[in-house]
Design an enzyme around this catalytic site. Structure first.
Site, PDB file in Angstrom:
ATOM      1  N   GLU A  82       1.264  -1.221  -0.084  1.00 34.83           N
ATOM      2  CA  GLU A  82      -0.074   0.251  -0.278  1.00 34.83           C
ATOM      3  C   GLU A  82       0.959   1.358   0.044  1.00 34.83           C
ATOM      4  OE1 GLU A  82      -2.730   0.164  -0.826  1.00 34.83           O
ATOM      5  OE2 GLU A  82      -3.022  -2.639  -0.722  1.00 34.83           O
TER       6      GLU A  82
ATOM      7  N   HIS B  31       2.314   2.009  -3.211  1.00 34.77           N
ATOM      8  CA  HIS B  31       1.068   3.037  -4.565  1.00 34.77           C
ATOM      9  C   HIS B  31       1.013   4.061  -3.954  1.00 34.77           C
ATOM     10  CE1 HIS B  31      -0.875  -0.236  -6.027  1.00 34.77           C
ATOM     11  NE2 HIS B  31      -1.807  -0.772  -4.487  1.00 34.77           N
TER      12      HIS B  31
ATOM     13  N   GLU C 142      -1.238  -2.050  -9.268  1.00 36.67           N
ATOM     14  CA  GLU C 142      -0.979  -3.331  -8.489  1.00 36.67           C
ATOM     15  C   GLU C 142      -0.030  -4.258  -8.265  1.00 36.67           C
ATOM     16  OE1 GLU C 142      -2.954  -3.831  -5.725  1.00 36.67           O
ATOM     17  OE2 GLU C 142      -4.053  -2.177  -6.504  1.00 36.67           O
TER      18      GLU C 142
END
Length: 279
Positions: A138, A141, A199
Site C-alpha cells: 500500500e 502505491h 497493483e
C-alpha cells in the site's frame, strides 16, 4: 454531415471549451516515470493529491470505528518499521496509522502519509511479515504516485468520451446507449488494465520496501495464498482491477531473487522488527 456537431455554432464552442482546456493541460503537463521506469500521466500536483488523501482519511474515520489498544500497537509497530525506510525525498514527514473495525481483509495508504488497516486483514495476515507485505504494498502505491495517475487517467478518459459525444452529436436514447458501450470499452481497455499494472508494480516495490525493513519477503507468497483462500471466486483477470493471486505469487517469487539478499543484509545490519502478534 447530418448528426455531427456544427463546430461553428456558439453552443458547440461552449461545449468544447472545457475539453480544449483539459487537452491543453495534458499537453503542458510533464510526463513522469514510475520507480520501475513505466511512463505515467500525472495531471495533479502533489499538494492536490495530499489534500485528497487527507479528506479521504478523515471520511474513513467518520464512517468506521477506530480500533485502539493492542491491535493498534501491533499494526503501528509493523507500519513504523516499513515507513522508516521511505526516502526523505518523498517529503512525507510522518505517517498516521489507524486500525478500523471492518471484517474485510483490506488495507490502504493515501497520499500525504495515511495508512489504514481493517481488522479483517489481521485474520488473514498470520504474522508480522505477512502484514508487512500488505503495508509495504500500500505504501508503494503512494511512492509510485499511482493515485495521481489513476485520477488523471479517469479525468482524461471522461473528457475523451465527452468529446466523442460532442463531435458525433450522440444525443438521445441511441446516443446514450452507444456512449455506455464506449464507456465500458474504456473501463476494460484502459482503466482496469492501468489498475492491474499499478497493483503489479506495488507488489514488487512493496516487497523491496519490507525487505529493507527486515521483514521476510518470502512471507509474501503465503500471504497471497491466504488471500486466495479467503477471497472465494474471482472474476476473469481482464475484468478485474487486480492481477490474479496466482499471477501475483509468480511475480513475487521471481522478485525474491533480489529481495531476499536485501532482507539478509538488513537483518545483518540490525533491522530485526519484533512486533507482538497479539495471539
Amino acid at each position: 454531415m447530418p448528426g455531427l456537431l456544427d463546430l461553428s455554432s456558439p453552443r458547440a464552442l461552449r461545449r468544447l471549451l472545457p475539453l480544449a482546456a483539459l487537452a491543453a493541460s495534458v499537453t503542458l503537463s510533464a510526463c513522469a516515470s514510475s520507480p520501475l521506469g513505466r511512463s505515467q500521466l500525472t495531471l495533479y500536483s502533489d499538494q492536490e493529491l495530499e489534500k485528497m488523501g487527507e479528506a479521504s482519511f478523515s471520511k474513513y474515520q467518520q464512517e468506521l470505528p477506530v480500533v485502539e489498544g493492542r491491535q493498534d500497537a501491533y499494526v503501528s509497530c509493523v507500519a513504523d518499521a516499513v515507513t522508516a525506510k521511505v526516502p526523505a525525498s518523498y517529503g512525507i514527514s510522518g505517517w498516521q496509522v489507524k486500525v478500523f473495525e471492518d471484517e474485510s481483509a483490506n488495507a490502504f495508504a493515501l497520499p500525504g502519509g495515511y495508512i489504514g488497516v481493517n481488522t479483517g486483514l489481521l485474520e488473514v495476515a498470520e504474522n508480522q511479515d505477512q502484514l508487512a507485505t500488505v503495508i509495504g504494498h500500500e505504501i508503494a502505491h503512494v511512492l509510485a504516485r499511482h493515485a495521481n495517475e489513476r485520477v488523471s487517467t479517469q479525468s482524461l478518459t471522461s473528457a475523451g468520451l465527452s468529446l466523442t459525444q460532442a463531435l458525433a452529436g450522440l444525443e438521445g436514447t441511441g446516443g446514450d446507449q452507444l456512449m455506455g458501450l464506449l464507456g465500458m470499452g474504456a473501463e476494460y481497455g484502459v482503466l482496469k488494465p492501468f489498475s492491474r499494472s499499478h497493483e503489479s508494480e506495488a507488489d514488487l516495490l512493496g516487497l523491496d520496501l519490507m525487505a529493507e525493513a527486515g521483514f521476510d519477503p518470502r512471507a509474501s507468497i503465503k500471504l497471497w495464498a491466504n488471500m486466495n483462500a479467503a477471497g472465494g471466486a474471482q472474476p476473469p483477470v481482464w475484468m478485474s482491477t487486480h492481477p490474479s493471486d496466482e499471477q501475483r505469487m509468480a511475480a513475487l517469487n521471481e522478485r525474491l531473487e533480489t529481495a531476499l539478499p536485501t532482507y539478509q543484509q538488513a537483518r545483518a545490519a540490525g533491522e530485526k522488527p519484533n512486533c507482538d502478534r497479539l495471539r
